[in-house]
Design an enzyme around this catalytic site. Structure first.
Site, PDB file in Angstrom:
ATOM      1  N   LYS A   1     -13.848  -7.351  -6.750  1.00  0.00           N
ATOM      2  CA  LYS A   1     -14.407  -8.173  -5.903  1.00  0.00           C
ATOM      3  C   LYS A   1     -16.035  -7.803  -5.904  1.00  0.00           C
ATOM      4  CE  LYS A   1     -10.946  -5.033  -3.493  1.00  0.00           C
ATOM      5  NZ  LYS A   1     -10.356  -3.517  -2.566  1.00  0.00           N
TER       6      LYS A   1
ATOM      7  N   LYS B   1       1.022  -0.873  -0.048  1.00  0.00           N
ATOM      8  CA  LYS B   1      -0.483   0.046   0.087  1.00  0.00           C
ATOM      9  C   LYS B   1       1.135   0.950   0.170  1.00  0.00           C
ATOM     10  CE  LYS B   1      -4.854  -1.579   0.707  1.00  0.00           C
ATOM     11  NZ  LYS B   1      -5.406  -1.292  -0.057  1.00  0.00           N
TER      12      LYS B   1
HETATM   13 MG    MG Z   1      -7.287  -1.612  -3.990  1.00  0.00          MG
END
Ligand code: MG
Length: 365
Positions: A259, A162
């Site tokens: 997702k 991240k």
């Molecule tokens: Mg992402």
């Protein structure tokens, strides 16, 4: 009149709070306790199915959040479904996904069919286990390097950091690349990159750069891809097949993160994966720090041959001290095992629900 056997008869909403093993820090904040809404649906014939709303506690990743999802489920979506109506709500795909997954799970259990096999009928034979990437939150260099080493050790075939344009984050990418020159490395910027950061990231032979620009800035993502030769993976931008087609036409996506939560359930997510794969995009199933319920449903999608990039989904033990289900596990090669058995293949354990549920409400037809 007797309702059909597959008609929803009762829905219980359960609010759970699962402590994370390690807080996950990303561009949009830090998650320490995972607040989820679970949906238990009982059909008229007594079949039961489960779904999970994976919205975060606060509306920082997308506009959904767990308390809002509870409201829209309780006041709108569940009453509509129990009345036999098609849900009539704009947005709220994560709340919607929880309900549709519970219904699909119940229906598949009634028919004795596994979710992966059901999806495989249209999209190809599912694999029993899937290669995985490990997502590592923002942090100091020592913590990030130690986390990368641990994940490589337990068999991750891709590591994703991240990041934001902050110098510390970009330095971490350089350090990881220097320590593991052959590692399949990716980053997720959650919409925060500028041209300078993109140019620095382009030096590190990244498998993909996820969501470089904010969700609506498809032109910006396309420009960074073209200018710096990045393989861009889109996550937040891809809200539907139509959004994906726009991104593809602009050259804004070379990889797509599907997702089920963000796309309103496993069936619409499989459609997005199919369109992306047919266009030559890489496809992977992203993670939402799910419990075993959401993770099992997403794994059924990740097991399909149209998902050819390592999934973000990992074993329960990597995220949670205790899952609500029996844990999602790794096989001897470090791949995530897709639960077998009818429906999503897992159910919550009663003792875990007792420990983690702090609110529940049952609505009946
Ligand atoms: Mg992402």
């Amino acid at each position: 009149m007797t309702p059909p056997a597959h008609a929803p008869a009762a829905v219980t909403l359960l609010r759970v709070a699962l402590p994370l093993r390690t807080p996950l820090r990303s561009a949009h904040g830090t998650e320490e306790v995972r607040h989820l809404v679970l949906v238990r649906m009982e059909l008229a014939d007594g079949s039961v199915g489960w779904g999970e709303c994976s919205a975060l506690e606060r509306p920082t990743y997308t506009s959904e959040w767990s308390a809002g999802a509870w409201s829209v489920l309780h006041d709108q979506l569940v009453p509509e479904v129990l009345a036999g109506e098609e849900p009539d709500v704009v947005g709220h795909p994560m709340a919607f996904a929880a309900l549709t997954t519970a219904r699909l799970d119940a229906d598949l259990r009634r028919r004795g069919v596994a979710l992966a096999a059901e999806l495989g009928q249209a999209h190809g034979r599912p694999a029993p286990a899937v290669a995985r990437g490990a997502v590592i939150g923002r942090g100091g260099p020592d913590d990030v390097l130690a986390a990368v080493e641990a994940r490589i050790h337990d068999g991750a075939s891709l590591v994703k950091l991240k990041v934001t344009p902050a110098p510390d984050d970009l330095d971490n990418v350089a350090r990881v690349r220097a320590a593991w020159p052959d590692l399949v490395l990716a980053v997720d910027a959650n919409g925060t990159l500028d041209a300078r950061a993109a140019s620095l990231l382009a030096e590190h032979d990244l498998a993909y750069v996820e969501q470089p620009r904010p969700p609506d800035d498809l032109l910006g993502s396309a420009e960074l891809a073209r200018r710096f030769g990045l393989r861009v993976a889109l996550d937040e931008s891809v809200t539907s097949v139509d959004a994906l087609r726009s991104a593809l036409a602009l050259g804004a996506a070379q990889v797509v993160n599907v997702k089920p939560a963000r796309l309103g359930g496993v069936r619409p997510a499989a459609e997005v994966a199919r369109v992306a794969a047919d266009a030559g995009c890489g496809v992977f199933v992203g993670g939402m720090l799910e419990s075993g319920i959401g993770r099992a449903a997403a794994l059924a999608l990740a097991a399909l041959p149209i998902c050819d990039v390592p999934t973000d989904l990992g074993p329960s033990a990597q995220y949670l001290a205790r899952d609500v289900t029996d844990p999602i596990e790794l096989d001897a090669d470090g791949r995530v095992v897709v639960p077998v058995g009818p429906g999503i293949g897992v159910v919550p354990r009663a003792d875990r629900l007792d420990a983690f549920v702090h609110d529940r409400s049952t609505l009946t037809a």
